[in-house]
Design a protein around this motif. Structure first.
Motif, short mmCIF file in Angstrom:
data_model
loop_
_atom_site.label_atom_id
_atom_site.label_comp_id
_atom_site.label_asym_id
_atom_site.label_seq_id
_atom_site.Cartn_x
_atom_site.Cartn_y
_atom_site.Cartn_z
N ASP A 165 66.32 57.38 64.95
CA ASP A 165 66.86 56.13 64.42
C ASP A 165 65.72 55.14 64.27
OD1 ASP A 165 69.63 56.91 64.39
OD2 ASP A 165 69.60 56.73 66.57
N VAL A 166 65.76 54.35 63.23
CA VAL A 166 64.72 53.35 62.97
C VAL A 166 65.39 51.99 62.82
CG1 VAL A 166 62.82 52.63 61.48
CG2 VAL A 166 63.28 55.07 61.81
N LYS A 167 64.87 51.01 63.54
CA LYS A 167 65.41 49.65 63.47
C LYS A 167 64.30 48.69 63.04
CE LYS A 167 67.84 46.20 66.30
NZ LYS A 167 68.38 45.92 67.66
N THR A 168 64.62 47.79 62.13
CA THR A 168 63.64 46.82 61.67
C THR A 168 63.69 45.57 62.55
OG1 THR A 168 63.81 47.61 59.39
CG2 THR A 168 62.84 45.43 59.72
N ILE A 169 62.55 45.22 63.15
CA ILE A 169 62.45 44.03 63.99
C ILE A 169 61.25 43.22 63.49
CG2 ILE A 169 62.09 43.16 66.33
CD1 ILE A 169 63.25 45.74 67.40
N ASP A 170 61.52 41.97 63.12
CA ASP A 170 60.47 41.11 62.58
C ASP A 170 59.76 41.76 61.39
OD1 ASP A 170 61.00 39.17 64.51
OD2 ASP A 170 59.59 40.04 65.94
N GLY A 171 60.53 42.47 60.58
CA GLY A 171 59.98 43.08 59.39
C GLY A 171 59.23 44.38 59.61
N GLN A 172 59.18 44.86 60.86
CA GLN A 172 58.44 46.08 61.18
C GLN A 172 59.39 47.15 61.72
OE1 GLN A 172 55.19 46.58 60.52
NE2 GLN A 172 55.11 44.51 59.63
N PRO A 173 59.18 48.43 61.33
CA PRO A 173 60.03 49.50 61.85
C PRO A 173 59.76 49.76 63.32
CG PRO A 173 58.23 50.43 60.56
CD PRO A 173 58.14 48.94 60.40
N HIS A 174 60.83 49.87 64.10
CA HIS A 174 60.74 50.16 65.53
C HIS A 174 61.62 51.35 65.86
CE1 HIS A 174 58.92 46.19 65.68
NE2 HIS A 174 58.76 46.28 66.99
N VAL A 175 61.26 52.06 66.91
CA VAL A 175 62.04 53.20 67.38
C VAL A 175 62.14 53.14 68.90
CG1 VAL A 175 61.47 54.73 65.46
CG2 VAL A 175 59.96 54.65 67.46
N THR A 176 63.07 53.88 69.47
CA THR A 176 63.16 53.97 70.92
C THR A 176 61.99 54.78 71.46
OG1 THR A 176 64.48 56.00 70.89
CG2 THR A 176 65.69 53.91 70.80
N ARG A 177 61.83 54.72 72.78
CA ARG A 177 60.75 55.49 73.39
C ARG A 177 60.90 56.99 73.11
NH1 ARG A 177 60.95 53.23 77.53
NH2 ARG A 177 58.99 52.11 77.77
N GLY A 178 62.12 57.49 73.21
CA GLY A 178 62.36 58.90 72.94
C GLY A 178 62.01 59.29 71.51
N ASP A 179 62.39 58.43 70.55
CA ASP A 179 62.08 58.73 69.15
C ASP A 179 60.58 58.58 68.87
OD1 ASP A 179 64.68 59.32 68.67
OD2 ASP A 179 65.19 57.45 67.65
N ALA A 180 59.92 57.67 69.59
CA ALA A 180 58.46 57.56 69.45
C ALA A 180 57.79 58.84 69.94
CB ALA A 180 57.95 56.36 70.26
N GLN A 181 58.35 59.42 70.99
CA GLN A 181 57.81 60.68 71.48
C GLN A 181 57.99 61.78 70.44
OE1 GLN A 181 60.16 60.93 75.01
NE2 GLN A 181 58.80 59.65 76.21
N MET A 182 59.12 61.75 69.73
CA MET A 182 59.35 62.77 68.71
C MET A 182 58.36 62.61 67.55
SD MET A 182 62.99 63.94 67.00
CE MET A 182 63.79 63.43 68.49
N LEU A 183 58.09 61.38 67.17
CA LEU A 183 57.09 61.13 66.13
C LEU A 183 55.71 61.61 66.59
CD1 LEU A 183 58.09 57.59 64.84
CD2 LEU A 183 57.86 59.64 63.42
N ALA A 184 55.40 61.37 67.86
CA ALA A 184 54.12 61.83 68.39
C ALA A 184 54.05 63.35 68.40
CB ALA A 184 53.92 61.27 69.80
N LEU A 185 55.16 63.99 68.74
CA LEU A 185 55.20 65.46 68.72
C LEU A 185 54.95 66.00 67.32
CD1 LEU A 185 58.13 66.75 70.96
CD2 LEU A 185 55.70 67.25 71.16
N TRP A 186 55.52 65.35 66.33
CA TRP A 186 55.29 65.80 64.97
C TRP A 186 53.82 65.63 64.59
CZ3 TRP A 186 58.08 69.02 62.38
CH2 TRP A 186 57.78 69.27 61.05
#
Length: 247
Positions: A124-145
């Protein structure tokens, strides 16, 4: 504290280091010389030890990873659950959002991978202050990719985040089956607290079983492909031909 030492095998001096660094939650004080620890502290201490032994992380790296420093995240997926257990124990629930840009050192294409992975339901991606943010778990998934890309699984060879869709579909079906089966077997037979503990243990242990089964099957299928390819290759002798030549 004595009971906590017995439950974890970790001495009180080390526990105090974990407390000082903020790796585990503070106990509930019952007076100047009394403090209450519970199973949350046991799980948190065990998670720290697992990240040290299995992932080779220092206490400082663990502290930074808990704070959302993607560069300090475990390199192997097996460490992510331990990290999430620590965050859940320390903060109660993981509501922290991490900017996707923080993942760039681990995945230089994270900004384009994030929407692609969101479209297949992987994150899931959420926009905060105009920038895309993700949860810690989803950040880990992006790092895995990012690890996958570094290993050679790139678009020029036909690999992309879109292929995660099949994992999402199968993981969703498997999770639904697991919960339905567990509820059907445990309802009326297991108390609620005991059932919660069973689920926590099963999430880790059954994931390990699934990973081993998947690895075994994948290696077996790869061996079949190699055997079939060698049979099709011109000039490759069959087993019978080699035996005949030896005679």
């Amino acid at each position: 504290m004595r009971e906590l030492e017995q439950a974890t095998g970790v001495n009180r001096e080390t526990v105090r280091v974990f407390l000082r660094l903020g790796l585990i939650p503070a106990p509930v004080s019952q007076g100047p010389r009394t403090a209450d620890y519970d199973d949350t502290h046991v799980r948190a201490i065990n998670a720290v030890r697992s990240l040290q032994r299995e992932q080779g992380l220092s206490l400082e790296q663990i502290r930074k990873a808990m704070a959302g420093d993607v560069a300090s995240f475990p390199r192997r997926a097996s460490g992510y659950q331990h990290l999430d257990e620590l965050v859940a124990a320390r903060l109660g629930i993981d509501n922290d959002m991490i900017p996707v840009t923080a993942v760039l050192p681990r995945n230089p294409l994270a900004l384009s991978d994030a929407p692609a992975m969101r479209r297949v339901g992987a994150i899931d991606v959420k926009t905060i202050d105009g920038q895309p943010h993700v949860t810690r778990g989803d950040a880990q998934m992006l790092a895995l990719w990012g690890n996958m890309r570094a290993a050679g699984f790139q678009e020029k060879f036909g690999f992309s985040p879109k292929q995660l869709k099949i994992y999402v579909e199968h993981a969703t079906a498997l999770a639904k089956w697991e919960i339905e089966t567990f509820v059907a077997l445990a309802e009326g037979a297991v108390e609620e607290d005991a059932a919660a503990g069973m689920v926590l243990n099963a999430l880790s242990d059954m994931l390990g079983c699934f990973a081993l089964i998947r690895t075994k099957v994948a290696l077996r299928e790869l061996a079949k492909k190699r055997t079939a390819a060698s049979r099709r290759k011109p000039g490759t002798a069959t087993k019978e031909q080699k035996t005949g030549a030896g005679e």
